[in-house]
Design a protein around this motif. Structure first.
Motif, PDB file in Angstrom:
ATOM      1  N   ASP A 179       0.832  -1.195   0.000  1.00  0.00           N
ATOM      2  CA  ASP A 179       0.000   0.000   0.000  1.00  0.00           C
ATOM      3  C   ASP A 179       0.872   1.252   0.000  1.00  0.00           C
ATOM      4  OD1 ASP A 179      -2.285  -1.557   0.115  1.00  0.00           O
ATOM      5  OD2 ASP A 179      -2.320  -1.561   2.313  1.00  0.00           O
ATOM      6  N   PRO A 180       0.337   2.369  -0.476  1.00  0.00           N
ATOM      7  CA  PRO A 180       1.124   3.607  -0.465  1.00  0.00           C
ATOM      8  C   PRO A 180       1.565   3.946   0.956  1.00  0.00           C
ATOM      9  CG  PRO A 180      -0.847   3.866  -1.811  1.00  0.00           C
ATOM     10  CD  PRO A 180      -0.980   2.559  -1.095  1.00  0.00           C
ATOM     11  N   PRO A 181       2.803   4.384   1.132  1.00  0.00           N
ATOM     12  CA  PRO A 181       3.278   4.730   2.474  1.00  0.00           C
ATOM     13  C   PRO A 181       2.588   5.977   3.004  1.00  0.00           C
ATOM     14  CG  PRO A 181       4.919   5.313   0.821  1.00  0.00           C
ATOM     15  CD  PRO A 181       3.861   4.531   0.114  1.00  0.00           C
ATOM     16  N   LEU A 182       2.573   6.106   4.310  1.00  0.00           N
ATOM     17  CA  LEU A 182       1.974   7.272   4.956  1.00  0.00           C
ATOM     18  C   LEU A 182       2.920   8.462   4.854  1.00  0.00           C
ATOM     19  CD1 LEU A 182       0.651   5.614   8.252  1.00  0.00           C
ATOM     20  CD2 LEU A 182      -0.513   5.841   6.044  1.00  0.00           C
ATOM     21  N   ILE A 183       2.345   9.654   4.934  1.00  0.00           N
ATOM     22  CA  ILE A 183       3.144  10.872   4.975  1.00  0.00           C
ATOM     23  C   ILE A 183       3.644  11.061   6.408  1.00  0.00           C
ATOM     24  CG2 ILE A 183       3.135  13.381   4.681  1.00  0.00           C
ATOM     25  CD1 ILE A 183       0.917  13.007   2.617  1.00  0.00           C
ATOM     26  N   PRO A 184       4.953  11.201   6.623  1.00  0.00           N
ATOM     27  CA  PRO A 184       5.479  11.333   7.982  1.00  0.00           C
ATOM     28  C   PRO A 184       5.111  12.674   8.602  1.00  0.00           C
ATOM     29  CG  PRO A 184       7.238  11.598   6.384  1.00  0.00           C
ATOM     30  CD  PRO A 184       6.028  11.173   5.612  1.00  0.00           C
ATOM     31  N   PRO A 185       4.761  12.704   9.883  1.00  0.00           N
ATOM     32  CA  PRO A 185       4.266  13.939  10.513  1.00  0.00           C
ATOM     33  C   PRO A 185       5.291  15.054  10.598  1.00  0.00           C
ATOM     34  CG  PRO A 185       4.566  12.206  12.143  1.00  0.00           C
ATOM     35  CD  PRO A 185       4.710  11.562  10.801  1.00  0.00           C
ATOM     36  N   ASN A 186       6.582  14.720  10.579  1.00  0.00           N
ATOM     37  CA  ASN A 186       7.608  15.754  10.628  1.00  0.00           C
ATOM     38  C   ASN A 186       8.358  15.898   9.312  1.00  0.00           C
ATOM     39  OD1 ASN A 186       7.675  16.681  13.609  1.00  0.00           O
ATOM     40  ND2 ASN A 186       7.588  14.453  13.726  1.00  0.00           N
ATOM     41  N   GLY A 187       7.807  15.289   8.270  1.00  0.00           N
ATOM     42  CA  GLY A 187       8.339  15.461   6.933  1.00  0.00           C
ATOM     43  C   GLY A 187       9.675  14.804   6.668  1.00  0.00           C
ATOM     44  N   ASP A 188      10.062  13.835   7.496  1.00  0.00           N
ATOM     45  CA  ASP A 188      11.373  13.202   7.349  1.00  0.00           C
ATOM     46  C   ASP A 188      11.215  11.704   7.587  1.00  0.00           C
ATOM     47  OD1 ASP A 188      14.033  12.182   7.897  1.00  0.00           O
ATOM     48  OD2 ASP A 188      14.688  14.247   8.188  1.00  0.00           O
ATOM     49  N   ILE A 189      11.242  10.915   6.519  1.00  0.00           N
ATOM     50  CA  ILE A 189      11.016   9.477   6.635  1.00  0.00           C
ATOM     51  C   ILE A 189      11.979   8.835   7.623  1.00  0.00           C
ATOM     52  CG2 ILE A 189      11.205   7.279   5.400  1.00  0.00           C
ATOM     53  CD1 ILE A 189      10.149   8.692   2.917  1.00  0.00           C
ATOM     54  N   GLY A 190      13.264   9.175   7.500  1.00  0.00           N
ATOM     55  CA  GLY A 190      14.261   8.558   8.367  1.00  0.00           C
ATOM     56  C   GLY A 190      14.086   8.919   9.821  1.00  0.00           C
ATOM     57  N   MET A 191      13.806  10.188  10.106  1.00  0.00           N
ATOM     58  CA  MET A 191      13.704  10.623  11.498  1.00  0.00           C
ATOM     59  C   MET A 191      12.359  10.249  12.110  1.00  0.00           C
ATOM     60  SD  MET A 191      16.682  11.702  12.027  1.00  0.00           S
ATOM     61  CE  MET A 191      16.489  12.348  13.691  1.00  0.00           C
ATOM     62  N   ASP A 192      11.285  10.306  11.336  1.00  0.00           N
ATOM     63  CA  ASP A 192      10.001   9.860  11.876  1.00  0.00           C
ATOM     64  C   ASP A 192      10.012   8.355  12.115  1.00  0.00           C
ATOM     65  OD1 ASP A 192       7.951  12.045  12.231  1.00  0.00           O
ATOM     66  OD2 ASP A 192       8.589  12.522  10.204  1.00  0.00           O
ATOM     67  N   GLY A 193      10.742   7.622  11.259  1.00  0.00           N
ATOM     68  CA  GLY A 193      10.941   6.197  11.531  1.00  0.00           C
ATOM     69  C   GLY A 193      11.787   5.986  12.773  1.00  0.00           C
ATOM     70  N   LEU A 245      -5.760   6.266  11.803  1.00  0.00           N
ATOM     71  CA  LEU A 245      -4.923   7.282  12.431  1.00  0.00           C
ATOM     72  C   LEU A 245      -5.510   8.674  12.259  1.00  0.00           C
ATOM     73  CD1 LEU A 245      -1.523   5.887  11.094  1.00  0.00           C
ATOM     74  CD2 LEU A 245      -2.520   5.517  13.365  1.00  0.00           C
ATOM     75  N   LEU A 246      -4.957   9.619  12.979  1.00  0.00           N
ATOM     76  CA  LEU A 246      -5.310  11.017  12.811  1.00  0.00           C
ATOM     77  C   LEU A 246      -4.570  11.578  11.600  1.00  0.00           C
ATOM     78  CD1 LEU A 246      -5.027  12.114  16.555  1.00  0.00           C
ATOM     79  CD2 LEU A 246      -7.097  11.453  15.312  1.00  0.00           C
ATOM     80  N   ILE A 247      -5.175  12.535  10.921  1.00  0.00           N
ATOM     81  CA  ILE A 247      -4.582  13.131   9.725  1.00  0.00           C
ATOM     82  C   ILE A 247      -4.439  14.637   9.928  1.00  0.00           C
ATOM     83  CG2 ILE A 247      -4.773  13.487   7.245  1.00  0.00           C
ATOM     84  CD1 ILE A 247      -4.388  10.584   7.989  1.00  0.00           C
ATOM     85  N   ASP A 248      -3.245  15.137   9.693  1.00  0.00           N
ATOM     86  CA  ASP A 248      -3.010  16.574   9.760  1.00  0.00           C
ATOM     87  C   ASP A 248      -3.656  17.230   8.543  1.00  0.00           C
ATOM     88  OD1 ASP A 248      -1.563  19.142   9.141  1.00  0.00           O
ATOM     89  OD2 ASP A 248      -0.549  18.641  11.014  1.00  0.00           O
ATOM     90  N   GLU A 249      -4.592  18.159   8.774  1.00  0.00           N
ATOM     91  CA  GLU A 249      -5.346  18.756   7.678  1.00  0.00           C
ATOM     92  C   GLU A 249      -4.467  19.582   6.744  1.00  0.00           C
ATOM     93  OE1 GLU A 249      -8.549  20.966   9.326  1.00  0.00           O
ATOM     94  OE2 GLU A 249      -9.624  19.203  10.082  1.00  0.00           O
ATOM     95  N   THR A 250      -3.364  20.104   7.270  1.00  0.00           N
ATOM     96  CA  THR A 250      -2.493  20.955   6.457  1.00  0.00           C
ATOM     97  C   THR A 250      -1.554  20.146   5.586  1.00  0.00           C
ATOM     98  OG1 THR A 250      -2.573  22.703   8.134  1.00  0.00           O
ATOM     99  CG2 THR A 250      -0.780  22.807   6.522  1.00  0.00           C
ATOM    100  N   THR A 251      -0.926  19.132   6.169  1.00  0.00           N
ATOM    101  CA  THR A 251       0.109  18.382   5.456  1.00  0.00           C
ATOM    102  C   THR A 251      -0.365  17.041   4.916  1.00  0.00           C
ATOM    103  OG1 THR A 251       0.875  17.280   7.473  1.00  0.00           O
ATOM    104  CG2 THR A 251       1.853  19.443   6.954  1.00  0.00           C
ATOM    105  N   GLY A 252      -1.471  16.526   5.438  1.00  0.00           N
ATOM    106  CA  GLY A 252      -1.928  15.196   5.060  1.00  0.00           C
ATOM    107  C   GLY A 252      -1.171  14.079   5.752  1.00  0.00           C
ATOM    108  N   ALA A 253      -0.323  14.443   6.714  1.00  0.00           N
ATOM    109  CA  ALA A 253       0.492  13.455   7.422  1.00  0.00           C
ATOM    110  C   ALA A 253      -0.347  12.674   8.422  1.00  0.00           C
ATOM    111  CB  ALA A 253       1.642  14.147   8.143  1.00  0.00           C
TER     112      ALA A 253
END
Length: 282
Positions: A179-193, A245-253
């Motif tokens: 499935d398509p990956p989620l958008i990370p809440p802080n915009g950084d795949i490595g750091m949000d992981g 999950l919850l979705i940030d309305e601004t970023t879609g994260a």
């Protein structure tokens, strides 16, 4: 010494046994060793997460998630940010062994009522990274005679190293539904992981710091407070699906926990010793 692997899946039902050992309680600081190059923005993601652990942010929050550790018999540590050490000169080069990690943790900073956290940059190789574990926690003794026993952890930025294993659900998994990956809440795949790994390891340290606390299975490869609950981020979770999950309305994260300074995080569910269930935040 203990090695804690992060990919095992337990059989149902999940019951963590208490082995009559010491848990973390009282005030503890986390001393960070930044190994390699991290930007100020990347460090801020982690620092704000650690600071959020003992904040008063309303649920669902990092703090409300952390309070679950106080439900474990003998547990209940209050976490604060301690000192930071920047090893940009790479004391052990770009390839670290588990022995190097132990030496880094032992040689840097104070250890009484403290946890040492080693974070490696995305270009640093670590023994076992991508083979079995995305991070470990162990304990060591500082000082030659009657030294202080302390817990430490290592986790690495996985943006370029096995992101399908260590940065899911912000990257497509190695196996299973693509499935398509989620958008990370802080915009950084490595750091949000990395935040997911930090949360996992800190919960393990709090409830099984020295190998005789709460765990299921083999003492040398135990399933702990979070590793016993893989992939449990939101209600309705199942293998390959992190849940609602919850979705940030601004970023879609996607996220499930609020932190300080307006931060949002995605952190895994934890086994609740009262309900005897793996419980996600949302």
């Amino acid at each position: 010494m203990l090695q804690h692997e992060l990919f095992a899946v337990p059989d149902d039902p999940v019951i963590l046994d208490y082995h009559n050992g010491t848990l973390l309680t009282g005030n503890y600081s986390i001393n960070i060793i930044w190994y390699g190059d991290f930007t100020a923005a990347q460090r801020g993601i982690v620092i704000d997460f650690i600071t959020s652990l003992s904040s008063s942010t309303p649920a669902p929050s990092v703090a409300s998630w952390w309070k679950t550790t106080s439900l474990y018999q003998g547990g209940g540590a209050q976490i604060t940010l301690g000192s930071q050490y920047f090893d940009t000169n790479l004391s052990f080069g770009k390839s670290l062994t588990r022995k190097n990690l132990s030496q880094l943790a032992t040689d840097n900073g104070h250890h009484k009522n403290a946890i040492t956290a080693i974070f490696t940059a995305q270009n640093i190789l670590v023994e076992g990274f991508c083979l079995a574990s995305c991070g470990i926690h162990r304990w060591a003794t500082a000082g030659k005679h009657n030294g202080t026993k302390f817990a430490y952890l290592w986790a690495g930025n996985s943006e370029t190293q096995c992101p399908g294993g260590c940065a899911w659900p912000f990257h497509k998994p190695i196996y299973g539904p693509q499935d398509p990956p989620l958008i990370p809440p802080n915009g950084d795949i490595g750091m949000d992981g990395l935040i997911i790994r930090i949360a996992t390891l800190l919960a393990g340290i709090a409830t099984n710091p020295y190998g005789d606390g709460y765990f299921l299975g083999d003492k040398l490869a135990p399933l702990e407070a979070v590793t016993a609950c893989p992939g449990t981020f939101g209600t309705g979770y199942y293998p390959g699906y992190p849940g609602k999950l919850l979705i940030d309305e601004t970023t879609g994260a996607s996220y499930n926990a609020d932190g300080l300074a307006g931060r949002k995080y995605l952190i895994p569910g934890m086994w609740n010793p009262v309900t005897k269930e793996c419980t996600p935040l949302v």
